[in-house]
Design an enzyme around this catalytic site. Structure first.
Site, PDB file in Angstrom:
ATOM      1  N   LYS A 135      12.330  23.852  -4.494  1.00  0.00           N
ATOM      2  CA  LYS A 135      12.399  25.137  -4.894  1.00  0.00           C
ATOM      3  C   LYS A 135      12.907  25.245  -6.533  1.00  0.00           C
ATOM      4  O   LYS A 135      12.773  26.260  -7.119  1.00  0.00           O
ATOM      5  CB  LYS A 135      13.601  26.057  -4.403  1.00  0.00           C
ATOM      6  CG  LYS A 135      13.031  26.409  -2.921  1.00  0.00           C
ATOM      7  CD  LYS A 135      14.105  27.244  -2.245  1.00  0.00           C
ATOM      8  CE  LYS A 135      14.326  27.191  -0.707  1.00  0.00           C
ATOM      9  NZ  LYS A 135      13.158  27.795   0.035  1.00  0.00           N
ATOM     10  N   HIS A 154      19.214  31.550   1.912  1.00  0.00           N
ATOM     11  CA  HIS A 154      18.013  32.238   1.508  1.00  0.00           C
ATOM     12  C   HIS A 154      17.426  33.512   2.190  1.00  0.00           C
ATOM     13  O   HIS A 154      17.513  33.690   3.211  1.00  0.00           O
ATOM     14  CB  HIS A 154      17.030  31.063   1.712  1.00  0.00           C
ATOM     15  CG  HIS A 154      17.138  29.976   0.918  1.00  0.00           C
ATOM     16  ND1 HIS A 154      17.065  30.020  -0.690  1.00  0.00           N
ATOM     17  CD2 HIS A 154      17.398  28.620   0.941  1.00  0.00           C
ATOM     18  CE1 HIS A 154      17.229  28.874  -1.146  1.00  0.00           C
ATOM     19  NE2 HIS A 154      17.389  28.033  -0.162  1.00  0.00           N
ATOM     20  N   SER A 206      15.929  21.838   3.602  1.00  0.00           N
ATOM     21  CA  SER A 206      16.136  23.395   3.306  1.00  0.00           C
ATOM     22  C   SER A 206      15.073  24.080   4.002  1.00  0.00           C
ATOM     23  O   SER A 206      13.954  23.692   3.881  1.00  0.00           O
ATOM     24  CB  SER A 206      16.184  23.543   1.836  1.00  0.00           C
ATOM     25  OG  SER A 206      16.591  24.849   1.109  1.00  0.00           O
ATOM     26  N   CYS A 258      44.474  25.599 -10.538  1.00  0.00           N
ATOM     27  CA  CYS A 258      43.248  26.181 -10.843  1.00  0.00           C
ATOM     28  C   CYS A 258      42.589  27.406  -9.786  1.00  0.00           C
ATOM     29  O   CYS A 258      42.414  28.139 -10.263  1.00  0.00           O
ATOM     30  CB  CYS A 258      42.389  24.881 -10.793  1.00  0.00           C
ATOM     31  SG  CYS A 258      42.930  24.005 -12.156  1.00  0.00           S
TER      32      CYS A 258
END
Ligand SMILES: Cc1cc2nc3c(=O)[nH]c(=O)nc-3n(C[C@H](O)[C@H](O)[C@H](O)COP(=O)(O)OP(=O)(O)OC[C@H]3O[C@@H](n4cnc5c(N)ncnc54)[C@H](O)[C@@H]3O)c2cc1C
Ligand SMILES: Cc1cc2nc3c(=O)[nH]c(=O)nc-3n(C[C@H](O)[C@H](O)[C@H](O)COP(=O)(O)OP(=O)(O)OC[C@H]3O[C@@H](n4cnc5c(N)ncnc54)[C@H](O)[C@@H]3O)c2cc1C
Lengths: 477, 406
Positions: free
Chosen positions: A250, A50, A337, A404
């Site tokens: 958020k 962030h 967070s 993959c």
């Protein structure tokens, strides 16, 4: 007398604290309950670095998030993990949301975050072609990034091992006793260790662990966030797209993952159990709807790889609580967070502020400390000539196991040499079986390699924790 | 190392083997790349019979079909354990194997990369992620190739031929199959497989049912299923619980088109009746174009792709004119979706609902085919002769044939 520091909990926070301490003290012991590091809250989240612009000014979160973001540049060089600073947009779609963008600008200023700017509609739609064309403007933060947080935890743990510390798995702390000024730590497997100083970084369980020391920290309650993971087949967005938030989180985002896939989520629902990581029908419907509002052409039918859920260690105050308890133990709790982003700053806060200043312990930097560690490169990403040279020395580097995510046999064997014992270890260390086919193709091969290189029978190999077996018998004896 | 050739075939399953064989027969140089240690692809996993009745005029098992097809590849260069990293539009192909990284310069390419299984995780069924959920292919690989059992008691999700055959296979290996669940109101596989794989063993088949949740602490302990309505939403009150440690899923195949990312796909390669893709030098055949139910069709398509790729390499076939084939009423799948009208074509059709007697029409061509008991799981084959080049679109449709007497 040997001075020993114990860290309880090997998530991103605990491993980085152990590593920070290890720069001063050799005898740092890290105890983790699960079968690998970073497999708790650190494993299931949005994995965003962030920008730090939106945390409440004055909170511990705000203080540590921006600082953590900055510390990641150095950390990435030392621990050798993928980090892409792709930036993030907070996007205003409705008219009434646009003023929030300007509130964010002010918040960013208060938090000392300079790397933000307002992007107007035309430029925004140029930068992100698939977002809702009704978008009015956004707040763009260029220092926001994406990474694999569990890799940071695993690499930090490895760094501790290289520098003389110890990292132990399957060690769940269940009892603590104070004896002759030391802590006697008792674990579920009946083992016992003495420690002079203990740091509790047990994530969701940090309040429960604090109680073992007779200390009180704010109660932690789990808030579930559910996600869709979409495949690499369509480039939905280039950076992290946030909506204008409402209430407790958020909001539901759309963002790229560091290996090329896309996440849609999370929602936020308080749940009763700290073990409840099940996705729900209502929850998935909710994020499908919210995600589609941000990026209308999300195609879940064609691109869905899997769904998953993570639990936020939330407290009433919604802020980190990092302090020395009455017992003398340090509790790092309420790490919700932006805990991933703040983690390196939390580690410095604990070591430089709490231990050296507040407790007043004198620590001296070790001269023989080695900050850098190596990581087997993901061969598909290196120069082809270089890869070819590696194959000439080791043909396993030319044998593709996971189609993959393009992981070779060498990368899997290297992971085993680095301690991988379960299918999840291989998955989270190398990304093999992490792609679109979800291991449908390579699981049998990986199981065979794991069995061979660890000298075990395939029946003894688990997905992760004991009891998560894969095969249970031979077809023919 | 650097290679140079006329035709490269990527994938050595039924389609790729047939393509390589046929291209070679046309007199050009061929290299076949296969990522596994053997050719055959899914054939290796299918140790039941029912393969090759049309193509080899014999009732074979999957591995037997492979052996027959392989015999014809004697003078063809096959590179095993190769993984194709890149197909470039300048006609070079980069691949890696245990010897290093190599490059091939070619004139034409046949993609025959097959399909991968859709995973349960992508469905999305709510719940925790626990062990004990396997795709049919993975379960078969454990049982057939590794001699390992994936559990003791199982539920199977999906009643296509793969699911049905798994039910019998697991039963024979001593794994108790409690139920086969199918979301559609009819079984997805051939009637004879429903009889031979389920009814003969007394395994219950629940139609219009799906898994609504899975439970367990670390390993699967319980599968919860429910009946669904026409929108596939679970009907409350119809839940059934199965105490099993294993869930085997066979919920669809997804054509694999990687690493070619610059030609038209949806989701498989979109090809013409000459198997040409939107890039004239690239041809494709088999399950990487559309999912076929019979290997015989796949092999025929492979041969055709090999033939046209070789002709292209020799300069005898260029970019064909493309007439669009439109999906009309009651048609679920149509393949191919383009036709070069100067050449013959074979249309593979899946109807989108169950018919007593379907009348299938190709408009404006004067072609009509009547098919008794047409069902979505079984492909209907319609052959077309070359037709007027001025037609720019044809349409395929199906309706119920009302008997003139009744
Ligand atoms: C949905 C969601 C989205 C998020 N998104 C972001 C984001 O985008 N950016 C960001 O910066 N942050 C984000 N976060 C926050 C971030 O994930 C957490 O703050 C961070 O992972 C916390 O790390 P931790 O090390 O404290 O916890 P954990 O990773 O849970 O580590 C604690 C460890 O302690 C172990 N443990 C527990 N009890 C014991 C015991 N008794 N003995 C021994 N070991 C024990 C556990 O097994 C665990 O491994 C998000 C969180 C969630 C849930
Ligand atoms: C369980 C099951 C039961 C069936 N039952 C019947 C039946 O009873 N009767 C019948 O007629 N048909 C049956 N079929 C259908 C038929 O067998 C298949 O449709 C057919 O074999 C598909 O062939 P293919 O060549 O298109 O694909 P595949 O067999 O999937 O072959 C693709 C090949 O390409 C290789 N490959 C893929 N990507 C790469 C790459 N990048 N580089 C190199 N190599 C690559 C793969 O390793 C594989 O060998 C069944 C299919 C299944 C799965």
């Amino acid at each position: 007398m040997i001075f020993l520091i114990a860290v309880i909990g090997g998530g991103i926070v605990g491993t980085l604290i152990a590593r920070e301490l290890n720069k001063y003290v050799e005898d740092v012991w890290l105890f983790e309950a699960k079968t690998n590091f970073g497999m708790g809250v650190t494993k299931s989240n949005s994995a965003i670095l962030h920008g730090g612009y939106d945390d409440p000014p004055g909170s511990l979160r705000a203080q540590l998030c921006y600082k953590g973001n900055q510390l990641y540049t150095q950390l990435q060089k030392e621990l050798n993990f993928d980090l892409k600073r792709v930036g993030s947009h907070v996007v205003a779609i409705e008219d009434e949301e646009t003023k929030y963008i300007y509130e964010l600008v002010k918040k960013a200023e208060k938090n000392g975050v300079k790397e933000v700017r307002v992007v107007e509609k035309l430029e925004l739609l140029e930068m992100e072609k698939n977002i809702n064309p009704k978008a009015k403007r956004s707040l763009f933060c260029e220092i926001a990034g994406i990474f694999d947080p569990w890799i940071v935890a695993m690499q930090a743990a490895k760094s501790v091992r290289i520098n003389g510390g110890r990292t132990l798995i399957k060690k769940r702390l269940v009892e603590v006793e104070k004896k002759n000024g030391k802590f006697l730590l008792r674990f579920q497997d009946k083992s016992e260790y003495f420690a002079d100083l203990v740091i509790n970084a047990a994530g969701l369980f940090a309040d429960d662990v604090a109680k073992l020391f007779g200390d009180e920290v704010p109660e932690i309650f789990p808030v579930k966030g559910e996600y869709f993971l979409l495949s690499k087949d369509f480039q939905y967005v280039n950076s992290t797209i946030f909506p204008v938030p409402t209430g407790i989180s958020k909001g539901c985002l759309v963002l790229p993952t560091v290996d090329g896939g896309f996440l849609v989520g999370p929602n936020a629902n308080r749940v009763l159990s700290k073990y409840d990581t099940a996705t729900t029908r209502e929850g998935l419907n909710e994020i499908r709807e919210k995600g589609t509002k941000l990026v209308p052409n999300l195609n879940f039918r064609r691109h869905l790889v899997k769904t998953f859920a993570g639990l936020r260690p939330e407290t009433e105050k919604k802020d980190f609580h990092i302090d020395v308890g009455k017992s003398g133990a340090i509790h790092v709790s309420g790490i919700r967070s932006p805990g991933l982003t703040a983690a390196p700053a939390i580690a410095k806060y604990v070591v430089e502020y709490l231990i050296q200043e507040k407790i007043g312990m004198n620590l001296y930097k070790r001269e023989n400390y080695i900050p850098e560690i190596e990581k087997t490169p993901h061969l598909i990403h290196i120069d082809r000539n270089e890869w070819n040279d590696i194959i000439q020395k080791d043909p396993d580097a030319g044998e593709m196991i996971c189609h993959c995510n393009k992981v070779t046999k060498k990368e899997i064997i290297d992971a085993i040499k680095n301690g991988a014992r379960t299918l999840d270890d291989i998955k989270f260390m190398t990304r093999a079986s992490f792609g679109e086919c979800q291991g449908g193709f390579c699981t049998a091969k990986i199981l065979k390699i794991l069995a061979e290189y660890t000298g075990r029978d395939p029946r003894e190999i688990n997905q992760n924790e004991d009891g998560s077996w894969i095969v249970n018998a031979k077809v023919r004896i | 190392m650097k290679y140079k050739t006329d035709v490269v075939v990527i994938g050595g399953g039924a389609a790729g083997m047939a393509a390589a064989y046929r291209a070679k027969k046309e007199g050009v140089d061929v290299i076949l790349l296969e990522r596994d240690e053997d050719t055959g692809g899914v054939l290796n996993q299918c140790i039941h019979n029912g393969f090759g009745l049309q193509y080899f005029k014999k009732d074979l098992t999957g591995p037997e079909f492979k052996e027959y097809a392989k015999e014809r590849l004697e003078d063809i260069e096959i590179l095993f354990g190769t993984y194709v990293l890149e197909v470039r539009n300048d006609r070079t192909i980069i691949f890696v194997d245990r010897r290093g990284i190599h490059e091939i310069e070619t004139k034409a390419l046949v993609m025959a990369t097959g399909a991968r299984e859709r995973h349960f995780n992508s469905l999305p069924v709510p719940g925790k992620r626990i062990t004990g959920v396997f795709t049919a292919g993975l379960a078969q690989r454990f049982i057939n190739l590794e001699n390992l059992k994936p559990g003791s008691k199982a539920v199977i999700l999906g009643s296509g031929d793969i699911g049905l055959i798994m039910a019998r296979r697991l039963t024979l290996e001593g794994i108790k199959v409690e139920a086969v669940l199918e979301i559609m109101p009819y079984p997805g596989g051939l009637e004879r497989n429903v009889q031979q794989c389920l009814k003969d063993f007394g395994i219950p088949l629940y139609l219009s049912h799906t898994v609504t949740a899975i439970e367990g602490d670390r390993r699967l302990e319980k599968v919860i299923a429910a009946q669904v309505d026409y929108k596939w939403d679970p009907i409350p009150g119809t839940e059934k619980e199965f105490e099993v440690d294993t869930l085997i899923t066979s919920v669809g195949l997804i054509p694999q088109t990687k690493p070619v990312d610059f030609v038209e796909t949806d989701p498989g390669f979109l090809v013409s009746n000459t198997n040409q893709t939107s890039e004239d030098w690239i041809f494709a055949a088999g399950n990487c174009t559309v999912i076929f139910d019979l290997v015989d069709y796949v092999a025929k398509e492979g041969e055709k792709a090999g033939k046209y790729a070789a002709m292209y390499a020799k300069g005898e076939y260029k970019k064909g004119k493309k007439v669009k084939v439109r999906k009309g009423e009651n048609i679920g799948v149509i393949h191919p979706i383009y036709i070069d009208p100067t050449q013959e074509s074979t249309l593979y059709i899946r109807v989108s609902k169950v018919f007593d007697r379907a009348n299938i029409k190709v408009l404006p061509l004067d072609v009509e085919v009547i098919e008794d008991e047409a069902r979505p799981p079984e492909m209907i084959v319609v052959k077309l002769k070359p037709f007027d080049e001025n037609i720019d679109e044809i349409e395929v449709m199906a309706d119920e044939l009302i008997s003139k007497l009744g």
